[in-house]
Design an enzyme around this catalytic site. Structure first.
Site, PDB file in Angstrom:
ATOM      1  N   LYS A 194      22.023  43.450   4.631  1.00 35.85           N
ATOM      2  CA  LYS A 194      23.488  43.048   4.654  1.00 35.85           C
ATOM      3  C   LYS A 194      23.906  42.684   3.475  1.00 35.85           C
ATOM      4  CE  LYS A 194      26.362  39.500   4.102  1.00 35.85           C
ATOM      5  NZ  LYS A 194      27.046  39.969   3.551  1.00 35.85           N
ATOM      6  N   GLU A 269      15.710  31.760  -0.860  1.00 38.59           N
ATOM      7  CA  GLU A 269      15.651  32.019  -2.202  1.00 38.59           C
ATOM      8  C   GLU A 269      16.804  31.521  -2.450  1.00 38.59           C
ATOM      9  OE1 GLU A 269      15.914  32.225  -5.652  1.00 38.59           O
ATOM     10  OE2 GLU A 269      16.228  34.237  -5.263  1.00 38.59           O
ATOM     11  N   CYS A 304      19.671  33.575 -10.655  1.00 42.26           N
ATOM     12  CA  CYS A 304      19.101  31.430 -10.105  1.00 42.26           C
ATOM     13  C   CYS A 304      18.511  30.863 -10.779  1.00 42.26           C
ATOM     14  CB  CYS A 304      18.614  31.488  -8.419  1.00 42.26           C
ATOM     15  SG  CYS A 304      16.862  33.086  -8.903  1.00 42.26           S
ATOM     16  N   GLU A 403      25.103  24.056  -9.468  1.00 42.53           N
ATOM     17  CA  GLU A 403      24.581  25.553 -10.335  1.00 42.53           C
ATOM     18  C   GLU A 403      25.994  25.657 -10.138  1.00 42.53           C
ATOM     19  OE1 GLU A 403      22.985  28.366  -7.422  1.00 42.53           O
ATOM     20  OE2 GLU A 403      21.572  28.948  -8.502  1.00 42.53           O
TER      21      GLU A 403
HETATM   22  P1  ADP Z   1      28.230  32.655  -3.618  1.00 39.96           P
HETATM   23  O1  ADP Z   1      28.555  31.636  -3.028  1.00 39.96           O
HETATM   24  O2  ADP Z   1      27.216  33.022  -5.261  1.00 39.96           O
HETATM   25  O3  ADP Z   1      28.791  34.249  -3.206  1.00 39.96           O
HETATM   26  P2  ADP Z   1      26.585  33.272  -1.103  1.00 39.96           P
HETATM   27  O4  ADP Z   1      24.743  32.296  -0.845  1.00 39.96           O
HETATM   28  O5  ADP Z   1      27.971  32.860  -0.219  1.00 39.96           O
HETATM   29  O6  ADP Z   1      26.672  33.541  -2.482  1.00 39.96           O
HETATM   30  O7  ADP Z   1      25.924  34.457  -0.798  1.00 39.96           O
HETATM   31  C1  ADP Z   1      25.174  35.117  -0.988  1.00 39.96           C
HETATM   32  C2  ADP Z   1      24.807  36.482   0.571  1.00 39.96           C
HETATM   33  O8  ADP Z   1      25.329  35.484   1.462  1.00 39.96           O
HETATM   34  C3  ADP Z   1      25.875  37.029   0.912  1.00 39.96           C
HETATM   35  O9  ADP Z   1      25.939  38.409   0.928  1.00 39.96           O
HETATM   36  C4  ADP Z   1      26.966  36.486   1.755  1.00 39.96           C
HETATM   37  O10 ADP Z   1      28.071  37.487   2.704  1.00 39.96           O
HETATM   38  C5  ADP Z   1      26.200  36.062   2.376  1.00 39.96           C
HETATM   39  N1  ADP Z   1      26.937  34.901   3.237  1.00 39.96           N
HETATM   40  C6  ADP Z   1      27.395  33.382   3.217  1.00 39.96           C
HETATM   41  N2  ADP Z   1      28.241  33.097   3.672  1.00 39.96           N
HETATM   42  C7  ADP Z   1      27.877  33.572   4.631  1.00 39.96           C
HETATM   43  C8  ADP Z   1      26.930  32.908   6.233  1.00 39.96           C
HETATM   44  N3  ADP Z   1      27.661  31.654   6.434  1.00 39.96           N
HETATM   45  N4  ADP Z   1      25.781  33.301   6.962  1.00 39.96           N
HETATM   46  C9  ADP Z   1      25.138  34.582   6.338  1.00 39.96           C
HETATM   47  N5  ADP Z   1      25.488  34.726   5.933  1.00 39.96           N
HETATM   48  C10 ADP Z   1      26.148  34.277   4.847  1.00 39.96           C
END
Ligand code: ADP
Length: 500
Positions: A194, A269, A304, A403
């Site tokens: 995903k 990560e 990161c 961050e």
């Molecule tokens: P940012 O805040 O920098 O966008 P995220 O950690 O939210 O970084 O996003 C990294 C990945 O995690 C993306 O693919 C996002 O769609 C996914 N993601 C965000 N929230 C969730 C969640 N609750 N469960 C699973 N995946 C998630």
């Protein structure tokens, strides 16, 4: 200042436009299709703000279909049981195909993320080499024979974990997909990938390459959608054996909580607030300052491992600050397709607002703005931000602890080596750090004392496939790349045989 048309030079190559026109699909069991609910979301070019493609928002049912496809492919062994030499040949072919198509894929990531094309090209070569590196591992993973007692023969094997749910961020879209898929396939697993909703495009290109090169249908599946729906459904799915996640520490914690229900194996990560320590004997200050600016502003600071805390000896502080501010001001901000662009826009308006919020927070906390601080005036469109530098930052400030994930550098000062190490370690993260000194003893002493998964000495930001990568503290769990990827994507089986 006169307005500059940001779209000048945005001549999308025909093959890239064709790809964009057909990019609105999920890939489940080798079949490209729409989401079951019919819902879509748009992905936007952050420089021109034009919609690039409409992407299907996968439902829980779609995620289930993808996981079931990956599970069938795992159980029937269509990939796992292929002869090692054949699997390796396919993965080498994938590496070559990526390299051959690098220009075009780099266009896709440039349009979707905003990064300069030349930087995206470097990522494509790294992705190609990632497949080649792991292709070399395919026939080199095996167990042990274990002497226990007479009449018993015990051996171990390393088996694939099974179905891997892989969730990736938007900062290096194609490269992160490669980092996830290459080791998973090399060690015989199947995957459901995903991508981030901000940058969903180039993963489809990779999935198509995998198919063309001979990876059987169902082995690598692609679902798209927002994290709270698609990502959450993948993490909660009981038939997923392992979750590999790269993203924010906040979401990483949520994923670990959710994965606990099914005891999914997880590798995470996560974020960083990496210190870049400059000692007085670092050498030519203007050269080091330029490197320090690049360490923070590369990829618009959306990295990161970005060197977001410059920790400087007080005796050279003023000169370093002056030179770093100069380097920040000299960084050419522009669209990724312009040859002279050193830094593109931020990935989205939401990210731009978030980063601007941190700039306000830092000013409010009393940090001194010495470069940047706002958007460049010449562009009427795009989520551009000038490289920003704050001096006079102290540990208690949020700008020293949190961050930002944008081009914002915080400068702190120290009086001696012990204080430098204490400042470096005084955060909840531990992803990376750098030490600049010509004193070999100090270099190793400080590298040893820093709590981080990667430490660079007299350089910054280098990564390579044979070198394991991951975080101490709240920067993650597990390691990617290098020999430690074996741990992440295999599990050990012990077999006891009674010989008498
Ligand atoms: P940012 O805040 O920098 O966008 P995220 O950690 O939210 O970084 O996003 C990294 C990945 O995690 C993306 O693919 C996002 O769609 C996914 N993601 C965000 N929230 C969730 C969640 N609750 N469960 C699973 N995946 C998630």
């Amino acid at each position: 200042m006169a307005a500059v048309d940001v779209t000048t030079g945005r001549d999308i190559p025909a093959d890239v436009q064709d790809f964009l026109d057909g990019a609105g699909v999920l890939v489940i069991d080798g079949e490209e299709r729409a989401a079951s609910g019919g819902a879509t979301f748009d992905t936007v070019d952050p420089a021109s703000e034009e919609v690039l493609a409409s992407i299907p928002q996968a439902t829980e049912d779609d995620v289930d279909a993808a996981v079931q496809a990956a599970k069938r492919a795992h159980l029937d062994g269509r990939w796992r049981t292929l002869p090692a030499a054949k699997k390796a040949r396919i993965l080498f072919k994938v590496g070559d195909a990526i390299q051959k198509q690098a220009e075009s894929i780099a266009w896709v990531d440039m349009l979707d993320h905003g990064k300069p094309h030349k930087h995206a090209m470097g990522e494509m070569i790294a992705a190609a080499n990632c497949f080649r590196y792991f292709a070399g591992w395919v026939d080199k993973v095996y167990g042990d024979t274990i002497p226990v007692r007479d009449g018993r023969f015990v051996y171990s094997t390393r088996e694939p974990v099974g179905v891997c749910g892989q969730i990736i961020p938007w900062n290096f879209p194609f490269l992160m997909a490669a980092w996830k898929i290459a080791p998973a396939l090399a060690f015989g697993n199947t995957v459901v990938l995903k991508p981030a909703e901000q940058t969903p495009l180039s993963a489809l290109w990779l999935i198509r390459i995998l198919k063309e090169c001979g990876v059987p249908d169902g082995v690598a599946n692609l679902v798209q959608g927002v994290g709270e729906v698609t990502g959450a459904a993948l993490v909660a799915h009981p038939d997923v054996d392992k979750i590999a996640f790269t993203g924010s520490t906040e979401v990483g914690k949520m994923i670990m909580r959710s994965a606990a229900d099914n005891l999914h194996k997880v590798t995470l990560e996560l974020g960083g607030k990496s210190p870049n320590l400059i000692f007085p004997d670092a050498g030519d200050i203007s050269r080091v300052a330029k490197k320090a600016a690049f360490a923070c502003f590369y990829n618009a600071g959306e990295v990161c491992t970005a060197g977001t805390r410059l920790v400087v000896d007080r005796s050279i502080h003023d000169e370093v600050v002056e030179q770093v501010a100069k380097a920040a001001d000299a960084t050419k901000v522009g669209p990724g397709w312009a040859d002279d662009t050193a830094m593109g826009p931020l990935v989205s308006d939401e990210q731009l607002q978030r980063v601007k919020g941190y700039i306000d927070i830092a000013s409010g906390e009393g940090a001194e703005l010495v470069a940047g601080g706002g958007q460049p005036e010449e562009y009427e469109k795009g989520f551009f931000l000038r490289p920003t530098v704050f001096d006079g930052v102290v540990t208690e400030m949020r700008i020293a602890q949190e961050e930002v994930f944008g081009p914002v550098l915080a400068i702190q000062s120290f009086d001696d080596e012990d204080e430098a190490i204490a400042l470096a370690n005084d955060v909840s993260f531990g992803l990376a750090a750098a030490v600049w000194t010509r004193d070999v003893g100090r270099a190793h002493r400080v590298a040893g004392a820093i709590k981080a998964g990667t430490v660079w000495v007299n350089t910054y930001g280098e990564l390579d496939n044979p070198v394991s990568f991951g975080g101490f503290k709240q920067s993650g769990i597990g390691r990617e790349l290098g020999p430690h990827a074996v741990e992440a994507y295999t599990q050990v089986k012990s077999v006891w045989v009674a010989t008498s």
